[in-house]
Write an enzyme that holds these catalytic residues in place. Structure first.
Site, PDB file in Angstrom:
ATOM      1  N   GLY A  88       0.828  -1.205   0.000  1.00  0.00           N
ATOM      2  CA  GLY A  88       0.000   0.000   0.000  1.00  0.00           C
ATOM      3  C   GLY A  88       0.855   1.246   0.000  1.00  0.00           C
ATOM      4  O   GLY A  88       0.560   2.231  -0.684  1.00  0.00           O
TER       5      GLY A  88
ATOM      6  N   ARG B 289      -7.079  -6.353  10.107  1.00  0.00           N
ATOM      7  CA  ARG B 289      -6.206  -6.899  11.160  1.00  0.00           C
ATOM      8  C   ARG B 289      -6.946  -7.179  12.462  1.00  0.00           C
ATOM      9  O   ARG B 289      -6.505  -8.037  13.237  1.00  0.00           O
ATOM     10  CB  ARG B 289      -5.006  -5.969  11.389  1.00  0.00           C
TER      11      ARG B 289
ATOM     12  N   LYS C  14      -5.842  -2.477   6.394  1.00  0.00           N
ATOM     13  CA  LYS C  14      -4.412  -2.730   6.153  1.00  0.00           C
ATOM     14  C   LYS C  14      -4.268  -3.903   5.180  1.00  0.00           C
ATOM     15  O   LYS C  14      -5.210  -4.237   4.479  1.00  0.00           O
ATOM     16  CB  LYS C  14      -3.720  -3.011   7.492  1.00  0.00           C
TER      17      LYS C  14
ATOM     18  N   ASP D 203       0.952  -0.201  13.028  1.00  0.00           N
ATOM     19  CA  ASP D 203       1.322  -1.516  12.490  1.00  0.00           C
ATOM     20  C   ASP D 203       1.631  -2.533  13.590  1.00  0.00           C
ATOM     21  O   ASP D 203       1.867  -3.709  13.296  1.00  0.00           O
ATOM     22  CB  ASP D 203       2.547  -1.382  11.577  1.00  0.00           C
TER      23      ASP D 203
HETATM   24  C1  S3P Z   1       3.081   3.811   6.154  1.00  0.00           C
HETATM   25  C2  S3P Z   1       1.942   4.326   6.702  1.00  0.00           C
HETATM   26  C3  S3P Z   1       0.945   3.515   7.415  1.00  0.00           C
HETATM   27  C4  S3P Z   1       1.497   2.142   7.781  1.00  0.00           C
HETATM   28  C5  S3P Z   1       2.257   1.509   6.641  1.00  0.00           C
HETATM   29  C6  S3P Z   1       3.439   2.390   6.269  1.00  0.00           C
HETATM   30  C7  S3P Z   1       4.004   4.729   5.456  1.00  0.00           C
HETATM   31  O1  S3P Z   1      -0.179   3.334   6.590  1.00  0.00           O
HETATM   32  O2  S3P Z   1       0.435   1.279   8.177  1.00  0.00           O
HETATM   33  O3  S3P Z   1       2.743   0.229   7.002  1.00  0.00           O
HETATM   34  O4  S3P Z   1       5.164   4.339   5.193  1.00  0.00           O
HETATM   35  O5  S3P Z   1       3.595   5.866   5.164  1.00  0.00           O
HETATM   36  P1  S3P Z   1      -1.400   4.387   6.529  1.00  0.00           P
HETATM   37  O6  S3P Z   1      -0.923   5.614   5.866  1.00  0.00           O
HETATM   38  O7  S3P Z   1      -2.455   3.685   5.716  1.00  0.00           O
HETATM   39  O8  S3P Z   1      -1.805   4.587   7.950  1.00  0.00           O
END
Ligand code: S3P
Length: 448
Positions: free
Chosen positions: A101, A358, A354, A327
């Protein structure tokens, strides 16, 4: 690519003590950003300590597909020859971001203000995740997105030809959304402003400043106001990626619940927007200390020392801490099962979108292993059974989610019966050395 391969069933067995030093890999968030910002600079960015997990390797490939030269030296140093802000070439193939993501959302942002089109896809997990949270603000810059129903991948983004700067309040606490807007703002003229009500990880802001962009952050009544001046020339950097606190969480939590353990996890980035788990564990009574606290590359860093902690108590985790440990809730729920009393986790709706849902994945697996869990749309409560009293014995579905797989494997180290996962393959997305690292500490984790 994770999720495209044959499942790797794994099991975890009650282990004697865990002892030694756990050198966890580089930070995933900083690794993605190093490659993307390197690709947007003119000249050579040199990166050491890059996480060589599949998520980050997919981002490296995407940067190559957009015209940057990305090479790995034999000693593990990565070199990125960037194309400059606005210099991305149109990729001639679909960009496959695998399980990530962060990768897809940041890259969409980075290309959305360039006059190119790119089509993105991912594995079965990523293709279920919401992308409108990113494409909505990118549309304000003038980018267009066409994807599957519900704003899902595969999706094509047509970048804006004449991008406009944007003022955007992020509606969900998400560093990925904030970062996508800031990266898009790089190639828009004038000032792009992002406002967040809850502080999320701030690596993009710190690193943009490091690469020479003009960026300020102000805490106001409105929230955190981040202002970026567009169209800078980014200067290539030499980056030493700190080790990932989100990966450190696994050996740390394993040591806390496994009798007699004493584990050192050196050089962990303790940026306050990331370190919420460690504060929470200490409040629960964990024997967890920070040794050799220092600053490295503008980030606070320490060596973590975790020792077996048989008397941990459940707590109510403050909801305002959620973003700084988002996380880490899966592995916290495992520690909570070994604590006395309830651990209450509220304000965590984001856990449902996520790599998997989760809350659902952990609640189902914990219950199957004899732990009582209550859950609602944005909260869950784990009823601790106390040290030595977690039954175990079940096989859990990892749902293409690395952190779900690793959390249940940690649980099996101290439960009465072994705990299995149907597929440990996704662990390679963020922590490719998890198995040898845990084995070296004395953990009995097996394939099959
Ligand atoms: C991340 C932001 C978080 C986190 C992901 C890494 C990042 O996600 O859960 O593992 O590197 O910006 P969200 O922006 O969806 O909260």
């Amino acid at each position: 690519m994770s999720g495209h391969g044959t499942p790797i069933p794994m099991s975890s067995h009650r282990s004697a003590t865990l002892n030694g030093t756990a050198e966890v890999p580089g930070d995933k968030s900083i690794s993605h950003r190093s490659l993307i910002l390197g690709a947007l600079s003119v000249g050579e960015t040199v990166i050491t300590g890059l996480l060589e997990g599949q998520d980050v390797l997919d981002t490296a490939k995407a940067m190559q597909a957009m015209g940057a030269e990305v090479v790995r030296d034999d000693d593990g140093t990565w070199r990125v020859h960037g194309v400059g802000v606005g210099g991305f070439a149109e990729p001639d193939q679909v960009i496959d971001c695998g399980n990530s993501g962060t990768g897809v959302r940041l890259i969409m942002g980075a290309m959305a203000t360039s006059p190119i089109a790119a089509t993105f896809t991912g594995d079965a997990s990523l293709n279920k995740r919401p992308m409108a949270r990113v494409t909505d603000p990118l549309a304000l810059f003038g980018a267009q997105a066409v994807g599957r129903s519900g704003g899902r991948l595969p999706m094509t983004i047509v970048g804006a030809h004449d991008p406009l700067p944007v003022r955007y309040t992020v509606p969900v606490p998400s560093a990925q959304v904030k970062s996508a807007v800031l990266l898009a703002g790089l190639n828009a003229p004038g000032q792009t402003v992002v406002i967040e009500h809850e502080a999320t990880r701030d690596h993009t802001e710190r690193m943009l400043a490091g690469f020479g962009a003009e960026i300020t952050t102000e805490d106001t009544d409105e929230g955190r106001v981040i202002t970026l001046t567009g169209q800078p020339e980014l200067t290539p950097q030499t980056i030493a990626v700190p080790r990932d606190p989100s990966s450190a969480a696994f050996p740390v939590c394993a040591a806390l619940i496994t009798e007699g353990s004493d584990v050192l996890v050196p050089n962990i980035g303790l940026n306050p927007t990331r370190a919420g788990l460690f504060t929470t564990l200490r409040e629960m009574g964990a024997d967890l200390s920070y040794e050799n606290e220092r600053e490295e590359g503008g980030e606070p860093v320490a060596d973590l020392r975790a020792r077996f902690s048989p008397d941990m108590k459940g707590i109510e985790v403050p909801p305002e801490r959620a973003a700084s440990m988002i996380d880490e809730y899966p592995v916290l729920s495992v520690v909570a099962a070994f604590a006395e009393g309830q651990t209450v986790m509220r304000g965590v709706k984001e856990l449902r979108v996520k790599e998997s849902d989760r809350i659902e994945a952990m609640a189902t697996g914990l219950r199957a292993n004899g732990v009582e869990v209550e859950d609602g749309p944005d909260w869950w409560i784990v009823h601790g059974r106390g040290q030595g009293n977690v039954p175990g014995g079940a096989t859990c579905a990892s749902h293409l989610d690395h952190r779900i797989a690793m959390s249940f494997l940690v649980m099996g180290l101290a439960s009465q019966s072994p705990v299995s996962v149907d597929d440990g393959g996704p662990i390679a997305t963020s922590f490719p050395v998890f198995e040898p690292l845990m084995a070296a500490l004395g953990a009995d984790i097996r394939r099959g």
